[in-house]
Design a protein around this motif. Sequence first.
Motif, PDB file in Angstrom:
ATOM      1  N   PRO A 150      50.465 -13.636  30.540  1.00 37.35           N
ATOM      2  CA  PRO A 150      49.732 -12.385  30.931  1.00 37.35           C
ATOM      3  C   PRO A 150      48.615 -13.246  31.866  1.00 37.35           C
ATOM      4  CG  PRO A 150      49.666 -13.677  28.454  1.00 37.35           C
ATOM      5  CD  PRO A 150      50.401 -14.004  29.135  1.00 37.35           C
ATOM      6  N   ALA A 151      48.072 -14.001  31.508  1.00 34.67           N
ATOM      7  CA  ALA A 151      47.119 -14.762  32.688  1.00 34.67           C
ATOM      8  C   ALA A 151      48.052 -14.767  34.528  1.00 34.67           C
ATOM      9  CB  ALA A 151      46.920 -15.702  32.404  1.00 34.67           C
ATOM     10  N   ASN A 152      48.803 -14.830  34.669  1.00 38.37           N
ATOM     11  CA  ASN A 152      49.889 -14.569  35.415  1.00 38.37           C
ATOM     12  C   ASN A 152      49.968 -13.670  36.323  1.00 38.37           C
ATOM     13  OD1 ASN A 152      50.847 -15.650  37.874  1.00 38.37           O
ATOM     14  ND2 ASN A 152      52.963 -16.180  36.837  1.00 38.37           N
ATOM     15  N   ALA A 153      48.398 -12.438  36.257  1.00 46.51           N
ATOM     16  CA  ALA A 153      49.006 -10.889  36.020  1.00 46.51           C
ATOM     17  C   ALA A 153      49.091 -11.279  37.508  1.00 46.51           C
ATOM     18  CB  ALA A 153      47.919 -10.318  36.220  1.00 46.51           C
ATOM     19  N   ALA A 154      49.572 -11.498  38.954  1.00 45.77           N
ATOM     20  CA  ALA A 154      50.003 -11.423  39.874  1.00 45.77           C
ATOM     21  C   ALA A 154      51.342 -11.486  40.403  1.00 45.77           C
ATOM     22  CB  ALA A 154      49.431 -13.003  41.107  1.00 45.77           C
ATOM     23  N   TRP A 155      52.666 -11.374  39.152  1.00 48.98           N
ATOM     24  CA  TRP A 155      53.659 -11.597  39.420  1.00 48.98           C
ATOM     25  C   TRP A 155      54.240  -9.971  38.512  1.00 48.98           C
ATOM     26  CZ3 TRP A 155      57.553 -13.804  41.201  1.00 48.98           C
ATOM     27  CH2 TRP A 155      57.149 -15.503  42.455  1.00 48.98           C
ATOM     28  N   SER A 156      54.824  -9.240  38.400  1.00 51.88           N
ATOM     29  CA  SER A 156      54.771  -8.483  37.845  1.00 51.88           C
ATOM     30  C   SER A 156      56.512  -8.360  37.360  1.00 51.88           C
ATOM     31  CB  SER A 156      55.598  -6.835  38.871  1.00 51.88           C
ATOM     32  OG  SER A 156      56.210  -7.083  39.674  1.00 51.88           O
ATOM     33  N   MET A 157      56.430  -7.806  36.406  1.00 54.50           N
ATOM     34  CA  MET A 157      57.842  -8.125  35.862  1.00 54.50           C
ATOM     35  C   MET A 157      59.040  -7.966  36.011  1.00 54.50           C
ATOM     36  SD  MET A 157      58.923  -8.745  32.811  1.00 54.50           S
ATOM     37  CE  MET A 157      60.049  -8.284  31.426  1.00 54.50           C
ATOM     38  N   GLU A 158      58.602  -7.099  37.708  1.00 53.45           N
ATOM     39  CA  GLU A 158      60.237  -6.919  38.330  1.00 53.45           C
ATOM     40  C   GLU A 158      59.977  -7.965  39.270  1.00 53.45           C
ATOM     41  OE1 GLU A 158      60.766  -3.655  42.509  1.00 53.45           O
ATOM     42  OE2 GLU A 158      60.288  -3.261  40.633  1.00 53.45           O
ATOM     43  N   LYS A 159      59.044  -8.705  40.089  1.00 50.21           N
ATOM     44  CA  LYS A 159      58.921 -10.263  40.438  1.00 50.21           C
ATOM     45  C   LYS A 159      59.117 -11.059  39.203  1.00 50.21           C
ATOM     46  CE  LYS A 159      55.531 -10.653  43.575  1.00 50.21           C
ATOM     47  NZ  LYS A 159      54.578 -11.087  43.787  1.00 50.21           N
ATOM     48  N   LEU A 160      59.187 -11.186  38.392  1.00 53.11           N
ATOM     49  CA  LEU A 160      59.569 -12.633  38.079  1.00 53.11           C
ATOM     50  C   LEU A 160      61.325 -12.076  37.225  1.00 53.11           C
ATOM     51  CD1 LEU A 160      56.827 -12.020  34.748  1.00 53.11           C
ATOM     52  CD2 LEU A 160      57.067 -13.902  36.919  1.00 53.11           C
ATOM     53  N   ARG A 161      61.670 -10.686  36.969  1.00 54.88           N
ATOM     54  CA  ARG A 161      62.970 -10.565  36.998  1.00 54.88           C
ATOM     55  C   ARG A 161      63.936 -10.994  37.883  1.00 54.88           C
ATOM     56  NH1 ARG A 161      63.249  -6.112  33.678  1.00 54.88           N
ATOM     57  NH2 ARG A 161      61.756  -4.881  35.191  1.00 54.88           N
ATOM     58  N   ALA A 162      63.345 -10.404  38.875  1.00 51.79           N
ATOM     59  CA  ALA A 162      64.202 -11.362  40.176  1.00 51.79           C
ATOM     60  C   ALA A 162      64.173 -12.659  40.992  1.00 51.79           C
ATOM     61  CB  ALA A 162      63.618 -10.943  41.030  1.00 51.79           C
ATOM     62  N   VAL A 163      63.286 -13.323  40.278  1.00 52.49           N
ATOM     63  CA  VAL A 163      63.411 -15.264  40.765  1.00 52.49           C
ATOM     64  C   VAL A 163      63.689 -15.601  39.251  1.00 52.49           C
ATOM     65  CG1 VAL A 163      62.393 -16.706  40.636  1.00 52.49           C
ATOM     66  CG2 VAL A 163      61.221 -14.439  41.908  1.00 52.49           C
ATOM     67  N   TRP A 164      62.982 -15.140  38.095  1.00 54.76           N
ATOM     68  CA  TRP A 164      64.000 -15.664  37.162  1.00 54.76           C
ATOM     69  C   TRP A 164      65.912 -15.784  37.245  1.00 54.76           C
ATOM     70  CZ3 TRP A 164      62.286 -18.568  32.670  1.00 54.76           C
ATOM     71  CH2 TRP A 164      61.351 -19.003  32.272  1.00 54.76           C
ATOM     72  N   GLY A 165      65.726 -14.086  37.308  1.00 51.36           N
ATOM     73  CA  GLY A 165      67.472 -13.831  37.057  1.00 51.36           C
ATOM     74  C   GLY A 165      68.041 -15.032  38.576  1.00 51.36           C
ATOM     75  N   THR A 166      67.340 -15.092  39.327  1.00 50.82           N
ATOM     76  CA  THR A 166      68.076 -15.660  40.280  1.00 50.82           C
ATOM     77  C   THR A 166      68.849 -17.394  40.008  1.00 50.82           C
ATOM     78  OG1 THR A 166      67.845 -14.547  42.235  1.00 50.82           O
ATOM     79  CG2 THR A 166      68.006 -16.466  42.785  1.00 50.82           C
ATOM     80  N   ALA A 167      67.362 -17.650  39.247  1.00 50.81           N
ATOM     81  CA  ALA A 167      67.768 -19.107  38.712  1.00 50.81           C
ATOM     82  C   ALA A 167      68.679 -19.238  37.626  1.00 50.81           C
ATOM     83  CB  ALA A 167      66.490 -19.753  38.813  1.00 50.81           C
ATOM     84  N   LEU A 168      68.193 -17.827  36.381  1.00 56.31           N
ATOM     85  CA  LEU A 168      69.206 -19.148  35.087  1.00 56.31           C
ATOM     86  C   LEU A 168      70.249 -18.480  34.817  1.00 56.31           C
ATOM     87  CD1 LEU A 168      67.547 -20.406  32.578  1.00 56.31           C
ATOM     88  CD2 LEU A 168      67.336 -18.012  31.409  1.00 56.31           C
TER      89      LEU A 168
END
Length: 176
Positions: A150-168
Amino acid sequence: MAVTKAAYTHVGPGLPPLHGERAGALILGSFPSPKSREQGFFYGHPQNRFWPLLASLTGEPVPDWADIEAKKQIILRHGLAVWDTIGACDIRGASDASIRNVQPNDVAALIRRLGVQAVFCNGAASGRVYARYAQPLTGLSATVLPSTSPANAAWSMEKLRAVWGTALTPFLQGDG
């Protein structure tokens, strides 16, 4: 009025790794937060986005915060493993930036034992510790992903999903 920082505390050991017999991908945090240590399980802070993110990427229902068994099943059903790069350290509260006197986990041995093909670090602190202690032993570089904290507020759930999804996504296995 002066702001006083929390004192350093030596904490450890952390949590044992979570994995099945084999794992295609290993997700590494840095060190369990106070909430995770209290709960006795990874990403135990109710506002950490790790479990909702993994549920989204695997098509699983979002587990209830307290449902450790449902969280375990997301990892096990999809051929993943989860652990931390640090087994013990000195830390102020939950601040990764304050970590010192690191005692690393034997991540390289886990990677060899499980046949891990890809390593993903949840945040920069985990990436730094992996690169220093485990990568020289494995020869396997890690992909450092933005922290789900939660301390990484600069990254929205949508942005996290895009980057993590591509990688994982290429490493996710189906039920089995």
